[in-house]
Design a protein around this motif. Structure first.
Motif, short mmCIF file in Angstrom:
data_model
loop_
_atom_site.label_atom_id
_atom_site.label_comp_id
_atom_site.label_asym_id
_atom_site.label_seq_id
_atom_site.Cartn_x
_atom_site.Cartn_y
_atom_site.Cartn_z
N UNK A 1 -6.42 5.99 -12.16
CA UNK A 1 -6.24 7.26 -11.48
C UNK A 1 -6.23 7.15 -9.97
N UNK A 2 -6.52 5.96 -9.42
CA UNK A 2 -6.43 5.81 -7.96
C UNK A 2 -5.01 6.11 -7.51
N UNK A 3 -4.89 6.79 -6.38
CA UNK A 3 -3.58 7.13 -5.85
C UNK A 3 -2.90 5.89 -5.27
N UNK A 4 -3.67 5.10 -4.53
CA UNK A 4 -3.11 3.92 -3.87
C UNK A 4 -4.05 2.74 -4.05
N UNK A 5 -3.48 1.60 -4.41
CA UNK A 5 -4.23 0.35 -4.50
C UNK A 5 -3.42 -0.75 -3.85
N UNK A 6 -4.02 -1.44 -2.91
CA UNK A 6 -3.38 -2.60 -2.28
C UNK A 6 -4.31 -3.79 -2.44
N UNK A 7 -3.77 -4.92 -2.85
CA UNK A 7 -4.59 -6.12 -3.05
C UNK A 7 -3.89 -7.33 -2.43
N UNK A 8 -4.69 -8.15 -1.75
CA UNK A 8 -4.19 -9.43 -1.25
C UNK A 8 -3.06 -9.32 -0.24
N UNK A 9 -3.04 -8.25 0.57
CA UNK A 9 -1.92 -8.05 1.49
C UNK A 9 -2.01 -8.99 2.68
N UNK A 10 -0.95 -9.78 2.87
CA UNK A 10 -0.84 -10.68 4.03
C UNK A 10 0.51 -10.46 4.68
N UNK A 11 0.53 -10.55 6.02
CA UNK A 11 1.77 -10.37 6.76
C UNK A 11 1.71 -11.16 8.05
N UNK A 12 2.77 -11.94 8.30
CA UNK A 12 2.86 -12.72 9.53
C UNK A 12 4.14 -12.36 10.27
N UNK A 13 4.08 -12.48 11.58
CA UNK A 13 5.25 -12.33 12.43
C UNK A 13 5.40 -13.62 13.22
N UNK B 1 0.20 -0.65 -5.43
CA UNK B 1 0.42 0.28 -6.54
C UNK B 1 0.19 1.69 -6.05
N UNK B 2 1.14 2.57 -6.34
CA UNK B 2 1.06 3.97 -5.93
C UNK B 2 1.24 4.85 -7.15
N UNK B 3 0.24 5.65 -7.46
CA UNK B 3 0.26 6.51 -8.65
C UNK B 3 0.55 5.71 -9.92
N UNK C 1 -7.33 -2.44 -0.28
CA UNK C 1 -8.00 -1.15 -0.20
C UNK C 1 -7.55 -0.28 -1.37
N UNK C 2 -8.36 0.73 -1.67
CA UNK C 2 -8.01 1.71 -2.69
C UNK C 2 -8.31 3.10 -2.15
N UNK C 3 -7.51 4.06 -2.58
CA UNK C 3 -7.69 5.45 -2.17
C UNK C 3 -7.71 6.31 -3.44
N UNK C 4 -8.80 7.02 -3.65
CA UNK C 4 -8.95 7.87 -4.83
C UNK C 4 -8.39 9.26 -4.56
N UNK C 5 -7.95 9.95 -5.59
CA UNK C 5 -7.38 11.29 -5.40
C UNK C 5 -8.41 12.27 -4.87
N UNK C 6 -7.95 13.15 -3.98
CA UNK C 6 -8.80 14.20 -3.45
C UNK C 6 -9.83 13.73 -2.45
N UNK C 7 -9.62 12.56 -1.84
CA UNK C 7 -10.57 12.02 -0.87
C UNK C 7 -9.89 11.79 0.47
N UNK C 8 -10.72 11.65 1.50
CA UNK C 8 -10.24 11.18 2.80
C UNK C 8 -10.87 9.82 3.04
N UNK C 9 -10.04 8.78 3.06
CA UNK C 9 -10.48 7.44 3.43
C UNK C 9 -10.00 7.16 4.85
N UNK C 10 -10.73 6.32 5.57
CA UNK C 10 -10.36 5.98 6.93
C UNK C 10 -10.19 4.48 7.06
N UNK C 11 -9.28 4.10 7.94
CA UNK C 11 -9.05 2.71 8.30
C UNK C 11 -9.30 2.59 9.80
N UNK C 12 -10.28 1.79 10.18
CA UNK C 12 -10.63 1.67 11.59
C UNK C 12 -10.65 0.20 12.00
#
Length: 250
Positions: free
Chosen positions: A9-21, A69-71, A32-43
């Motif tokens: 039921x998590x709205x968004x799940x990201x695992x093992x994300x790597x990115x290089x330029x 993964x989204x929905x 990270x994961x974001x559950x429905x009906x919540x406010x999560x912050x990234x700082x």
């Protein structure tokens, strides 16, 4: 450091994300994961990789490794347009409104993210006017956004997001450029709207008063890595977070 375990039921799940330029590793094994009906912050300090992560999540960049993964659907290799149509909408660090369009027309553009070839124009316009009224912007409906205050422009962006009936809103530095009074009003309005509509929000923000007032769960990035995750109280006491912010002069 990992995010909390994903749940059904998590709205968004990201695992093992790597990115290089080139030779620069902007993100390293971030989750990270974001559950429905919540406010999560990234700082995190400047240069921590926050906006890079948002750009990966929304499809502006493609990650070098990891899954998104989204929905419940794998979207890790889909474009930004498909993610928007699926219900993932965002604002940007810099206000992005169309100066040649009226405030109302800017807001109406939000529905095209979900329904680019359909919809009921009259009903959508009526709804847009109601949303503008709720946000105290109705008097500006037929004016150019060029004459609005910065805080009002941020509200227009939020209304535009809402018109797309999003499953997830990503707010990238929404309080940047606001004075303390404007930021406090923005916090109160976002909290009220989120509570009334059960919205799901991922907030990327430097203003710690805004973060601590709105978020129920916080992820902390530093040098492209997740160094902490937890409730506002847990994050506030975390020595790694204190060191990262003090080291950045914040």
């Amino acid at each position: 450091m990992t995010s909390r375990p994903a749940r059904d039921g998590d709205v968004l799940t990201a695992t093992g994300i790597s990115k290089s330029f080139g030779g620069v590793r902007a993100l390293r094994d971030v989750g990270l994961t974001v559950s429905p009906g919540t406010i999560c912050a990234l700082i995190g300090p400047n240069g921590a990789g926050k906006t890079t992560l948002v750009n990966v999540l929304t499809g502006v960049y493609t990650q070098d490794a990891g899954d998104i993964t989204f929905k419940g659907q794998d979207i890790g290799r889909t474009g930004a347009d498909r993610r928007a149509r699926a219900g993932m909408v965002r604002t940007f660090q810099r206000v992005r409104l169309f100066p040649q369009l009226s405030v109302l027309e800017n807001v109406l553009a939000g529905q095209w993210s979900r329904r680019p070839f359909g919809g009921r124009p009259a009903a959508t316009k009526e709804r847009a006017l109601r949303e503008l009224e709720e946000f105290g912007l109705l008097k500006h409906a037929h004016r150019s956004p060029a004459g609005l205050t910065f805080a009002d422009c941020r509200r227009v962006e939020l209304v535009r997001c809402l018109l797309g009936d999003p499953a997830l809103i990503l707010l990238d530095e929404p309080a940047a450029g606001m004075n303390p009074e404007e930021a406090q009003r923005f916090v109160e309005h976002v909290a009220e709207v989120q509570r009334e509509r059960d919205l799901t929000i991922l907030l990327i923000e430097h203003n710690m008063n805004v973060v601590m007032s709105l978020a129920s769960w916080i992820y902390v990035l530093d040098f492209g890595q997740l160094i902490a995750a937890g409730t506002p109280g847990e994050v506030r006491r975390d020595e790694r977070v204190i060191k990262a912010y003090l080291g950045a002069g914040e």
